[in-house]
Scaffold this active site. Structure first.
Site, short mmCIF file in Angstrom:
data_model
loop_
_atom_site.label_atom_id
_atom_site.label_comp_id
_atom_site.label_asym_id
_atom_site.label_seq_id
_atom_site.Cartn_x
_atom_site.Cartn_y
_atom_site.Cartn_z
N HIS A 278 0.86 -1.11 -0.21
CA HIS A 278 0.04 -0.09 0.00
C HIS A 278 0.84 1.40 0.09
O HIS A 278 1.90 1.20 0.74
CB HIS A 278 -0.78 -0.01 1.35
CG HIS A 278 -2.10 1.26 1.10
ND1 HIS A 278 -2.17 2.20 1.43
CD2 HIS A 278 -3.31 0.93 0.62
CE1 HIS A 278 -3.06 2.81 0.94
NE2 HIS A 278 -3.86 2.04 0.63
N GLU A 331 -7.89 -5.09 -0.28
CA GLU A 331 -8.45 -6.06 -1.56
C GLU A 331 -8.10 -7.48 -1.28
O GLU A 331 -8.75 -8.29 -2.01
CB GLU A 331 -7.58 -5.54 -2.78
CG GLU A 331 -7.40 -4.05 -3.10
CD GLU A 331 -8.82 -3.66 -3.49
OE1 GLU A 331 -9.85 -4.18 -3.48
OE2 GLU A 331 -8.97 -2.56 -4.20
C1 LIG Z 1 -0.64 -0.42 -3.87
C2 LIG Z 1 0.60 -0.28 -4.72
C3 LIG Z 1 0.42 0.04 -6.22
C4 LIG Z 1 1.49 0.74 -3.82
O1 LIG Z 1 2.61 0.97 -4.75
P1 LIG Z 1 3.76 2.05 -4.37
O2 LIG Z 1 3.41 2.67 -2.98
O3 LIG Z 1 3.72 2.72 -5.53
O4 LIG Z 1 4.87 1.17 -3.91
P2 LIG Z 1 6.01 0.98 -4.87
O5 LIG Z 1 5.73 0.66 -6.40
O6 LIG Z 1 6.91 2.28 -4.61
O7 LIG Z 1 6.87 -0.37 -4.39
C5 LIG Z 1 7.82 -0.44 -3.55
C6 LIG Z 1 8.39 -1.67 -3.64
O8 LIG Z 1 7.69 -2.76 -3.30
C7 LIG Z 1 7.35 -3.63 -4.35
N1 LIG Z 1 5.86 -4.03 -4.28
C8 LIG Z 1 4.82 -3.12 -3.81
N2 LIG Z 1 3.97 -3.90 -3.81
C9 LIG Z 1 4.11 -5.16 -4.43
C10 LIG Z 1 3.36 -6.38 -4.53
N3 LIG Z 1 2.01 -6.43 -4.43
N4 LIG Z 1 4.03 -7.21 -4.74
C11 LIG Z 1 5.28 -7.45 -5.16
N5 LIG Z 1 6.07 -6.37 -4.84
C12 LIG Z 1 5.54 -5.22 -4.52
C13 LIG Z 1 7.82 -2.57 -5.74
O9 LIG Z 1 8.01 -3.78 -6.70
C14 LIG Z 1 8.96 -1.95 -5.13
O10 LIG Z 1 10.11 -2.94 -5.43
P3 LIG Z 1 11.41 -2.10 -5.76
O11 LIG Z 1 11.73 -1.13 -4.62
O12 LIG Z 1 12.49 -3.36 -5.89
O13 LIG Z 1 11.36 -1.56 -7.12
C15 LIG Z 1 1.57 -1.52 -4.64
O14 LIG Z 1 1.69 -2.27 -3.67
C16 LIG Z 1 0.58 -2.70 -5.88
O15 LIG Z 1 0.89 -2.75 -7.00
N6 LIG Z 1 -0.03 -3.69 -4.93
C17 LIG Z 1 -0.61 -4.78 -5.67
C18 LIG Z 1 -1.88 -4.06 -6.41
C19 LIG Z 1 -3.11 -4.02 -5.39
O16 LIG Z 1 -3.14 -4.71 -4.22
N7 LIG Z 1 -3.89 -2.98 -5.25
C20 LIG Z 1 -4.78 -2.49 -4.30
C21 LIG Z 1 -4.43 -1.24 -3.55
S1 LIG Z 1 -5.59 -0.91 -2.05
#
Ligand SMILES: CC(C)(COP(=O)(O)OP(=O)(O)OC[C@H]1O[C@@H](n2cnc3c(N)ncnc32)[C@H](O)[C@@H]1OP(=O)(O)O)[C@@H](O)C(=O)NCCC(=O)NCCS
Length: 393
Positions: A278, A331
């Site tokens: 998140h 989710e």
């Molecule tokens: C929700 C979300 C978009 C938040 O992302 P964010 O704050 O932009 O986090 P980041 O993209 O900066 O991620 C940080 C690191 O964790 C990893 N990461 C984050 N969520 C991840 C996941 N669900 N699975 C695997 N790796 C994940 C990223 O690849 C990144 O790795 P890196 O530093 O090696 O590149 C992200 O966690 C995600 O895509 N989750 C899956 C989709 C989901 O469940 N969405 C519903 C949200 S309520």
């Protein structure tokens, strides 16, 4: 592209404040609607803990709180119930249009909902809030929030070749939604479970779709435009599109003993594990804990399976992505709860929209009450201008 965006002054000079890409941690507005405290694993609707509200109040009461700023007393609750019932009725001439949308290939329920809301707003003559009195904008907000689940259920039934089921004035919002989808009197435990999910997702800080709604409202556009824009924003898998993907993932994992290898391989391929991580919560997501409780009360194979693999997924993510604090988000169990409540999988994200619309509308009402056009800047980092314009070949 550099990984930071630069907020420049009006003239586009380089002396503006720097904002991180994705605007993470940047305060872009003041609000009295609610907030999220990521490190504490806490979020609130107005001045109340959203989880406590969820345990103690109905969706209708929370809706009232979001629109009116206080919880209703008995008389206000009854009056609000009548208001919801009046606003949700669809006019007969909308059905042929909805039938056409439902029959359009390829069919995507979020796109269909967006189209239906756009049409309903046009049909009701929604106009720029700059040109209408505040009471009319409030009425528009009531209509769009009340009609969203009705439109969704009508689209679903028409898609399946069935007639829409009109709402029953005796039933709650959650009960009506299940009733309008199936045509059957809903089971009270399923209504309870779905209502807990809907209340948990009404608002959640300045997320992407809420920001979208406020940006659109800030231009003076009608509230139908703000909500259709917000639906587009919510449709993305990184925001609201995850719950059905969670169930697909659970199906694919198949059995708890396969979870470790499945998740490790997916992360090593660079895939995101749906329902984990998140932007704001770096500890536990309180919504996920509540949904886990609800899923466990409902029971069933999917709930048991999700609970059995959650810890494994968190452990593998911690090993593969150390220091990122990737835990289950709302989710992960949302899909399980909706599934057990009888919501078809393709309606998971639109069902999310049917409660978040209340939050979007509350934000639009707040935005217009002290509006300033939202218009940030971007740093241009292409080829240095002005280059001579080449002659036409
Ligand atoms: C929700 C979300 C978009 C938040 O992302 P964010 O704050 O932009 O986090 P980041 O993209 O900066 O991620 C940080 C690191 O964790 C990893 N990461 C984050 N969520 C991840 C996941 N669900 N699975 C695997 N790796 C994940 C990223 O690849 C990144 O790795 P890196 O530093 O090696 O590149 C992200 O966690 C995600 O895509 N989750 C899956 C989709 C989901 O469940 N969405 C519903 C949200 S309520």
């Amino acid at each position: 592209m550099p990984d930071t965006a630069q907020v420049t002054t009006n003239g586009g000079g380089p002396d503006g404040a720097e904002a991180p890409a994705g605007l993470e941690g940047v305060v872009v507005a003041h609000t009295q609607i609610g907030d999220v405290r990521g490190l504490e694993g806490f979020y609130h609707y107005r001045q109340y803990d959203a989880i406590e509200l969820n345990r103690r109040r109905s969706l209708e009461d929370v809706w009232y709180l979001m629109f009116r700023g206080h919880l209703p007393d008995k008389a206000e609750r009854e009056e609000f119930g009548r208001e919801i019932a009046e606003h949700r009725a669809l006019t007969e001439d909308m059905i042929p249009f909805l039938r056409l949308v439902a029959a359009t290939e390829p069919f995507d329920p979020m796109t269909a909902l967006r189209t239906a809301i756009s049409f309903a707003s046009q049909r009701a003559g929604f106009r720029s809030w700059l040109d209408i009195p505040a009471e009319q904008l409030y009425d528009n907000a009531m209509q769009i929030s009340a009609q969203t689940p009705v439109l969704l259920a009508a689209l679903y039934r028409l898609r399946g070749g069935q007639q829409p089921v009109p709402p029953d004035p005796e039933l709650s919002v959650a009960g009506n939604y299940l009733y309008m989808l199936s045509g059957q009197r809903p089971d009270p435990q399923r209504v309870w479970a779905l209502e807990r999910y809907l209340v948990s997702t009404i608002d959640h800080g300045f997320n992407a779709s809420t920001f979208t709604a406020r940006v659109i409202a800030s231009t003076g556009a009608d509230i139908g435009s703000a909500v259709t824009g917000a639906i587009g924003s919510l449709s993305g898998p990184l925001h609201g599109g995850a719950p059905s993907r969670v169930l697909e993932m659970l199906d694919d994992i198949g059995s708890p003993d396969r979870a470790e290898d499945w998740v490790r391989a997916a992360v090593r391929r660079g895939d995101r594990i749906m329902g984990f991580g998140h932007r704001v919560y770096k500890g536990k997501d309180p919504r996920s804990a509540l949904m886990r409780e609800v899923a466990s009360t409902l029971g069933g194979q999917t709930a048991e399976f999700a609970m059995a693999v959650e810890d494994t997924i968190v452990r593998v993510l911690a090993e593969e992505k150390p220091g990122r604090a990737l835990n289950a988000n709302v989710e992960f169990y949302a899909g399980v709860v909706m599934d057990a409540s009888g919501i078809p999988r393709e309606l998971f994200t639109p069902t999310f929209a049917s409660s978040r619309v209340i939050g979007w509308c509350a934000h639009v009402l707040e935005q217009v009450s002290g509006n300033r056009l939202i218009r940030p800047s971007a740093r241009y980092d292409g080829q240095a201008p002005p280059q001579p314009v080449p002659a036409t070949d």
